[in-house]
Design an enzyme around this catalytic site. Structure first.
Site, PDB file in Angstrom:
ATOM      1  N   ASN A  48       0.829  -1.212   0.000  1.00  0.00           N
ATOM      2  CA  ASN A  48       0.000   0.000   0.000  1.00  0.00           C
ATOM      3  C   ASN A  48       0.861   1.259   0.000  1.00  0.00           C
ATOM      4  O   ASN A  48       0.394   2.340   0.336  1.00  0.00           O
ATOM      5  CB  ASN A  48      -0.908   0.029   1.226  1.00  0.00           C
ATOM      6  CG  ASN A  48      -1.739  -1.230   1.359  1.00  0.00           C
ATOM      7  OD1 ASN A  48      -2.332  -1.666   0.382  1.00  0.00           O
ATOM      8  ND2 ASN A  48      -1.758  -1.822   2.528  1.00  0.00           N
ATOM      9  N   HIS A 139     -14.313  -2.635   5.742  1.00  0.00           N
ATOM     10  CA  HIS A 139     -13.126  -3.271   6.324  1.00  0.00           C
ATOM     11  C   HIS A 139     -13.446  -4.025   7.623  1.00  0.00           C
ATOM     12  O   HIS A 139     -14.314  -3.623   8.388  1.00  0.00           O
ATOM     13  CB  HIS A 139     -12.097  -2.170   6.613  1.00  0.00           C
ATOM     14  CG  HIS A 139     -10.724  -2.682   6.920  1.00  0.00           C
ATOM     15  ND1 HIS A 139     -10.228  -2.750   8.198  1.00  0.00           N
ATOM     16  CD2 HIS A 139      -9.738  -3.123   6.107  1.00  0.00           C
ATOM     17  CE1 HIS A 139      -8.991  -3.212   8.163  1.00  0.00           C
ATOM     18  NE2 HIS A 139      -8.663  -3.442   6.902  1.00  0.00           N
ATOM     19  N   GLU A 183     -16.311   3.306   3.094  1.00  0.00           N
ATOM     20  CA  GLU A 183     -14.950   3.712   2.741  1.00  0.00           C
ATOM     21  C   GLU A 183     -15.038   4.604   1.518  1.00  0.00           C
ATOM     22  O   GLU A 183     -16.034   4.568   0.800  1.00  0.00           O
ATOM     23  CB  GLU A 183     -14.106   2.468   2.422  1.00  0.00           C
ATOM     24  CG  GLU A 183     -13.993   1.545   3.620  1.00  0.00           C
ATOM     25  CD  GLU A 183     -13.316   0.218   3.309  1.00  0.00           C
ATOM     26  OE1 GLU A 183     -12.557   0.132   2.338  1.00  0.00           O
ATOM     27  OE2 GLU A 183     -13.561  -0.731   4.072  1.00  0.00           O
ATOM     28  N   SER A 187     -10.796  -1.422  -0.625  1.00  0.00           N
ATOM     29  CA  SER A 187      -9.470  -2.032  -0.663  1.00  0.00           C
ATOM     30  C   SER A 187      -9.361  -3.239  -1.581  1.00  0.00           C
ATOM     31  O   SER A 187      -8.278  -3.535  -2.067  1.00  0.00           O
ATOM     32  CB  SER A 187      -9.045  -2.413   0.747  1.00  0.00           C
ATOM     33  OG  SER A 187      -9.992  -3.271   1.330  1.00  0.00           O
ATOM     34  N   ASP A 212     -14.140   5.957   5.977  1.00  0.00           N
ATOM     35  CA  ASP A 212     -12.790   5.426   6.135  1.00  0.00           C
ATOM     36  C   ASP A 212     -12.017   5.713   4.846  1.00  0.00           C
ATOM     37  O   ASP A 212     -12.328   5.158   3.796  1.00  0.00           O
ATOM     38  CB  ASP A 212     -12.884   3.919   6.410  1.00  0.00           C
ATOM     39  CG  ASP A 212     -11.531   3.284   6.683  1.00  0.00           C
ATOM     40  OD1 ASP A 212     -10.511   3.820   6.214  1.00  0.00           O
ATOM     41  OD2 ASP A 212     -11.506   2.223   7.338  1.00  0.00           O
ATOM     42  N   HIS A 215      -7.420   4.144   2.007  1.00  0.00           N
ATOM     43  CA  HIS A 215      -6.762   3.998   0.700  1.00  0.00           C
ATOM     44  C   HIS A 215      -6.832   5.261  -0.154  1.00  0.00           C
ATOM     45  O   HIS A 215      -6.305   5.286  -1.263  1.00  0.00           O
ATOM     46  CB  HIS A 215      -7.365   2.821  -0.071  1.00  0.00           C
ATOM     47  CG  HIS A 215      -7.039   1.509   0.563  1.00  0.00           C
ATOM     48  ND1 HIS A 215      -5.841   0.863   0.367  1.00  0.00           N
ATOM     49  CD2 HIS A 215      -7.742   0.747   1.434  1.00  0.00           C
ATOM     50  CE1 HIS A 215      -5.821  -0.252   1.071  1.00  0.00           C
ATOM     51  NE2 HIS A 215      -6.955  -0.346   1.735  1.00  0.00           N
ATOM     52  N   LYS A 244      -0.298   3.664   4.900  1.00  0.00           N
ATOM     53  CA  LYS A 244      -0.380   3.286   3.494  1.00  0.00           C
ATOM     54  C   LYS A 244       0.377   4.327   2.661  1.00  0.00           C
ATOM     55  O   LYS A 244       1.590   4.354   2.723  1.00  0.00           O
ATOM     56  CB  LYS A 244      -1.844   3.096   3.111  1.00  0.00           C
ATOM     57  CG  LYS A 244      -2.355   1.831   3.835  1.00  0.00           C
ATOM     58  CD  LYS A 244      -3.797   1.508   3.681  1.00  0.00           C
ATOM     59  CE  LYS A 244      -4.040   0.147   4.351  1.00  0.00           C
ATOM     60  NZ  LYS A 244      -5.335   0.025   4.987  1.00  0.00           N
TER      61      LYS A 244
HETATM   62  C1  LIG Z   1      -5.673  -0.746   6.212  1.00  0.00           C
HETATM   63  C2  LIG Z   1      -7.032  -0.374   6.602  1.00  0.00           C
HETATM   64  C3  LIG Z   1      -7.364  -0.123   7.940  1.00  0.00           C
HETATM   65  C4  LIG Z   1      -6.405  -0.422   9.064  1.00  0.00           C
HETATM   66  O1  LIG Z   1      -5.391   0.502   9.176  1.00  0.00           O
HETATM   67  P1  LIG Z   1      -4.035   0.092   9.913  1.00  0.00           P
HETATM   68  O2  LIG Z   1      -3.419   1.385  10.272  1.00  0.00           O
HETATM   69  O3  LIG Z   1      -3.256  -0.725   8.959  1.00  0.00           O
HETATM   70  O4  LIG Z   1      -4.446  -0.696  11.128  1.00  0.00           O
HETATM   71  C5  LIG Z   1      -8.619   0.340   8.220  1.00  0.00           C
HETATM   72  N1  LIG Z   1      -9.533   0.537   7.243  1.00  0.00           N
HETATM   73  C6  LIG Z   1      -9.254   0.274   5.954  1.00  0.00           C
HETATM   74  C7  LIG Z   1     -10.297   0.505   4.917  1.00  0.00           C
HETATM   75  C8  LIG Z   1      -8.000  -0.202   5.594  1.00  0.00           C
HETATM   76  O5  LIG Z   1      -7.740  -0.498   4.323  1.00  0.00           O
END
Ligand SMILES: *Cc1c(COP(=O)(O)O)cnc(C)c1O
Length: 391
Positions: A48, A139, A183, A187, A212, A215, A244
């Site tokens: 990522n 997620h 989101e 992802s 969220d 990404h 990421k």
């Molecule tokens: C990666 C991810 C997370 C978690 O984040 P981390 O900091 O890696 O724990 C939460 N939500 C989504 C949509 C993600 O892709």
């Protein structure tokens, strides 16, 4: 040997018989996109690290410098003695960039999602039980948060706002609060939402919108600050990560000042966990200085993704609704997907096979994650390997 190893081993044997046993595989990175694994040099198409910032000299220097000046650990949770000036500096810098009233740092995105939902959805505070509407593909961390809050989600079909609207309408007689969880970039599919439409829907039904942007942060929106940055003050809570595109570790939320203060007093994952340490804060601070000006890198990233998408489609693969740096190539059958990943690796390309339960049955896929740090030769290596993925 631990006490119940017999039972755990039985579970593992079942997984193995289903060809679904997962295992850890150490790799040795050379730089942001090249690594060595099992004795072979590979181009990494499943990280990522969208802007290649993990190996940027400015991040490395600042992480080093802040560790040297302030130590390697913060020593305590934020409410005890773990809040350093540095946390304030970063939260304010971030609030400016996100055009948010306030921001709050968390140790990880998983921790934030899984622990802030029980605080947000507390019916004793809200005065009534909430209804929670969520996209089918949210997620795992958001599921954990809902489970910890003891709420049953009302799921709507992936990215289908007509379906969301129908579900909101069905429950119009509900008197308590409503929440929508989604989101901005998904992802596993690499598609994105129409945020303007979602905001309108949330407003119409007076629903709290939790977005969220794990990404999207660093990649989309004005100055790479996520889709919500184009709609200041219109999303109730935005989550993003530094792990990421921003190249280091940790997460944040952007929200109102009152909500921030409520979570400082109420969110267990914030209260009972050690504050992010100085070297990580240094890397975050440097990334926040660099990312807004990285439009050239973002353009390169999107061009790389478009090239890979075109080539996959030309070879007959379904790339779903991907419009971002995440590009799936659906193969369907699980075993065929594993075979495809193996063939890619023989051509020097590392890309993971994503299978159920991460994605719905029959939609196993190779998921490519592009990076601005991929050179033309890296992309060409991938394009040359694509035809070998066919079952
Ligand atoms: C990666 C991810 C997370 C978690 O984040 P981390 O900091 O890696 O724990 C939460 N939500 C989504 C949509 C993600 O892709």
């Amino acid at each position: 040997m631990s006490r119940f190893d017999g039972q755990f081993a039985q579970f593992l044997a079942l997984r193995r018989s289903e060809n679904r046993l997962r295992a850890l595989r150490p790799v040795q990175p050379y730089d942001a996109v090249h690594l060595r694994a099992s004795g072979t040099d590979l181009v990494n198409f499943c990280s990522n690290n969208y802007l290649g910032l993990t190996h940027h000299p400015v991040l490395i220097d600042r992480a080093r410098e802040w560790a040297a000046r302030w130590g390697t650990g913060s020593g305590a949770s934020r409410l005890v003695s773990g809040t350093l000036d540095l946390h304030d500096v970063i939260e304010q810098k971030l609030a400016g960039l996100k055009q948010a009233e306030a921001t709050l740092l968390f140790t990880s995105g998983f921790q934030a999602n899984s622990s802030l939902l029980p605080a947000l959805l507390d019916h004793r505070v809200l005065g009534a039980k909430s209804l929670v509407f969520s996209d089918q593909l949210i997620h795992a961390s958001l599921h954990h948060g809902c489970a910890a809050a003891g709420v049953r989600q009302i799921r709507y079909r992936h990215n289908d706002f007509d379906h969301l609207k129908a579900r909101l309408t069905e429950t119009a007689e509900h008197r308590g609060p409503r929440f929508i969880l989604t989101e901005s970039v998904f992802s596993m599919d690499g598609d994105q939402i129409d945020l303007a439409a979602l905001i309108e829907l949330a407003n119409r039904y007076d629903a709290f919108l939790l977005l969220d942007e794990a990404h999207a942060t660093g990649v989309l929106g004005p100055r790479g600050m996520g889709l919500a940055a184009a709609f200041p003050g219109q999303v109730d809570l935005v989550l993003g990560t530094f792990s990421k595109a921003l190249g280091s570790f940790g997460a944040y939320i952007a929200c109102s000042a009152v909500l921030r203060q409520y979570l400082v007093n109420r969110c267990a994952g914030f209260i009972y966990s050690t504050a992010l340490p100085p070297p990580v804060l240094g890397a975050i601070d440097a990334a926040l200085d660099l990312v807004p000006a990285m439009d050239r890198e973002r353009a390169r990233l999107h061009a790389n993704a478009a090239r890979v998408r075109r080539s996959l489609r030309a070879a007959g693969f379904d790339t779903l609704a991907s419009t971002t740096q995440i590009v799936p190539a659906v193969i369907g059958d699980e075993t065929a997907t594993l075979v495809a990943a193996g063939r890619l690796e023989n051509h020097g390309v590392l890309a993971t096979a994503i299978r159920p339960p991460t994605v719905p049955p029959g939609t196993s896929r190779i998921r490519f994650s592009l990076s601005a740090a991929h050179g033309d030769d890296d992309i060409e290596r991938l394009l040359a390997a694509i035809p070998t993925m066919r079952p």
